[in-house]
Design a protein around this motif. Structure first.
Motif, PDB file in Angstrom:
ATOM      1  N   TYR A   1      87.356   5.216  21.338  1.00  0.00           N
ATOM      2  CA  TYR A   1      87.596   5.314  19.890  1.00  0.00           C
ATOM      3  C   TYR A   1      88.517   6.500  19.576  1.00  0.00           C
ATOM      4  O   TYR A   1      89.494   6.368  18.832  1.00  0.00           O
ATOM      5  N   GLN A   2      88.203   7.629  20.194  1.00  0.00           N
ATOM      6  CA  GLN A   2      89.026   8.834  19.960  1.00  0.00           C
ATOM      7  C   GLN A   2      90.439   8.650  20.460  1.00  0.00           C
ATOM      8  O   GLN A   2      91.405   9.010  19.786  1.00  0.00           O
TER       9      GLN A   2
ATOM     10  N   VAL B   1      92.308   6.352  18.081  1.00  0.00           N
ATOM     11  CA  VAL B   1      92.688   7.025  16.821  1.00  0.00           C
ATOM     12  C   VAL B   1      93.821   8.019  17.076  1.00  0.00           C
ATOM     13  O   VAL B   1      94.772   8.084  16.292  1.00  0.00           O
ATOM     14  N   LEU B   2      93.744   8.729  18.188  1.00  0.00           N
ATOM     15  CA  LEU B   2      94.814   9.693  18.511  1.00  0.00           C
ATOM     16  C   LEU B   2      96.145   8.978  18.733  1.00  0.00           C
ATOM     17  O   LEU B   2      97.180   9.430  18.254  1.00  0.00           O
TER      18      LEU B   2
ATOM     19  N   SER C   1      86.367  17.113  27.107  1.00  0.00           N
ATOM     20  CA  SER C   1      86.229  18.517  26.706  1.00  0.00           C
ATOM     21  C   SER C   1      85.185  18.691  25.602  1.00  0.00           C
ATOM     22  O   SER C   1      84.720  19.761  25.360  1.00  0.00           O
ATOM     23  N   PHE C   2      84.865  17.626  24.921  1.00  0.00           N
ATOM     24  CA  PHE C   2      83.754  17.704  23.975  1.00  0.00           C
ATOM     25  C   PHE C   2      83.089  16.329  23.874  1.00  0.00           C
ATOM     26  O   PHE C   2      83.702  15.317  24.167  1.00  0.00           O
ATOM     27  N   SER C   3      81.845  16.347  23.491  1.00  0.00           N
ATOM     28  CA  SER C   3      81.171  15.050  23.379  1.00  0.00           C
ATOM     29  C   SER C   3      81.119  14.640  21.918  1.00  0.00           C
ATOM     30  O   SER C   3      80.716  15.412  21.061  1.00  0.00           O
ATOM     31  N   ALA C   4      81.570  13.457  21.646  1.00  0.00           N
ATOM     32  CA  ALA C   4      81.602  12.983  20.264  1.00  0.00           C
ATOM     33  C   ALA C   4      80.197  12.599  19.809  1.00  0.00           C
ATOM     34  O   ALA C   4      79.332  12.296  20.618  1.00  0.00           O
ATOM     35  N   GLU C   5      80.010  12.631  18.528  1.00  0.00           N
ATOM     36  CA  GLU C   5      78.686  12.322  18.003  1.00  0.00           C
ATOM     37  C   GLU C   5      78.495  10.845  17.692  1.00  0.00           C
ATOM     38  O   GLU C   5      77.498  10.449  17.140  1.00  0.00           O
ATOM     39  N   LEU C   6      79.508  10.057  18.049  1.00  0.00           N
ATOM     40  CA  LEU C   6      79.419   8.632  17.722  1.00  0.00           C
ATOM     41  C   LEU C   6      78.259   7.964  18.447  1.00  0.00           C
ATOM     42  O   LEU C   6      78.028   8.218  19.618  1.00  0.00           O
TER      43      LEU C   6
END
Lengths: 165, 195
Positions: free
Chosen positions: A42-43, A46-47, A91-96
């Motif tokens: 998803y990220q 979107v990017l 590098s980060f975990s999404a909250e989805l």
């Protein structure tokens, strides 16, 4: 580009994403795997949409543009992943929390069936389920109209076998 | 389940999705933070590299002067070593300031740090611009006074000046691009938090 134009572009982009977020979700959901969790797909989609946004010239509808970028992102991501021996951590975990763990059993079954198909087949069946005309499916997948019709027939037969199994 | 059921099921997925807000603002924020972090990492890396290069030049100069046939005037060595020490300390101070920035902390404190860093870079530019005439005039003065200067030395000097100008232009854009990227992302985040 001046600051005002950039802000305007960002606002347009967020509005477009908000209006078409279901399209992104649906495309990503058929390509989800252990190696490619929903939030990563998803990220990345979107990017990529954001990167391609300045080049979007209203030649096609927003939804067609989103389908194209989302499908390209998911398909190329899967191909890239196959070549790579090991995945680097995010590098980060999404909250989805999109994974349909609370959906009904048959919807889960539907996703399971689609995910068993080949990469391109998933794109074709997804667009067929979205009731896109053959011509648009052909344009989005880069196939000819006849090829889409043939492939779709085979995919449906494959799915029928899977359903009866 | 029949094949035609797939379509109706797909429609029900669509209906369910309509009720949900999928793209949370937190995702956009995280994406923006990620963008800022990349710029911050590049700036940190660049400043640390500057410090490392300055540190490397000191033993190199000493080695060249005392262990090879490339001899320099004692005062030149002192000037180069002093400049390297000053640059190294300055680079470390800048890295220290950049290390204070943490995108998990408050946006205002980060904005304060990035603005301070921007001021430092602007002052650094002014100092560099003031020293450029000295850096350029000194070799010209030397070349003019030492009559035995070869044409090759002039070529090297001109090429060095062009290279320096291009490097300066690149650095000017490099700093502007990354500082603007961090500031803009932070301002966007601030805007989102205020909403």
């Amino acid at each position: 580009m001046n600051r005002q134009n950039q802000e305007e572009q960002e606002r347009d982009f967020i509005r477009m994403i908000k209006e078409n977020e279901r399209v992104i979700y649906k495309v990503c959901s058929v390509y989800v795997s252990e190696e490619f969790p929903m939030e990563d797909l998803y990220q990345e989609t979107v990017l990529n949409l954001w990167k391609a946004f300045p080049r979007f010239r209203n030649e096609s509808s927003y939804s067609t543009y989103i389908y194209r970028v989302a499908l390209n992102t998911c398909i190329s991501g899967i191909r890239r992943e196959k070549r790579r021996p090991k995945k680097a951590p995010l590098s980060f975990s999404a909250e989805l929390t999109f994974e349909p763990d609370n959906m009904e059993e048959n919807i889960r079954e539907l996703y399971r069936l689609i995910r068993q198909l080949k990469t391109l087949e998933r794109a074709i069946i997804l667009l067929w389920l979205e009731e896109k005309p053959y011509q648009e499916i052909a344009e989005l997948t880069g196939l000819s109209r006849n090829n889409v019709a043939t492939k779709l027939k085979r995919i449906r037969e494959k799915l029928k076998v899977m359903l009866n199994y | 389940m029949e094949l035609e059921d797939l379509k109706s099921m797909w429609t029900s997925v669509d209906e369910r999705l309509k009720k949900q807000e999928l793209l949370k603002e937190s995702i956009i924020r995280k994406m923006m933070r990620e963008k800022s972090s990349k710029s911050l990492d590049r700036l940190r890396g660049f400043e640390a590299l500057g410090a490392a290069v300055s540190l490397f030049v000191i033993p190199l100069i000493i080695y060249l002067n005392y262990f090879t046939r490339f001899h320099m005037h004692q005062s030149v060595i002192y000037i180069v070593v002093a400049v390297c020490v000053i640059v190294m300390v300055w680079q470390i101070v800048k890295v220290g300031l950049l290390q204070k920035m943490d995108f998990m902390k408050s946006i205002n404190s980060n904005l304060l740090q990035v603005n301070r860093y921007n001021v430092w870079i602007k002052r650094e530019r002014i100092i560099l611009l003031l020293t450029i005439p000295v850096i350029l005039c000194l070799p010209i003065w030397l070349f003019v006074n030492i009559h035995a200067v070869k044409a090759l030395q002039w070529v090297i000097f001109v090429c060095g000046t062009i290279f320096g100008a291009l490097a300066g232009y690149y650095l000017y854009n490099f700093y502007n691009r990354h500082i603007d990227s961090i500031r803009q992302s932070l301002e966007d985040l601030k805007e989102l938090e205020e909403k």
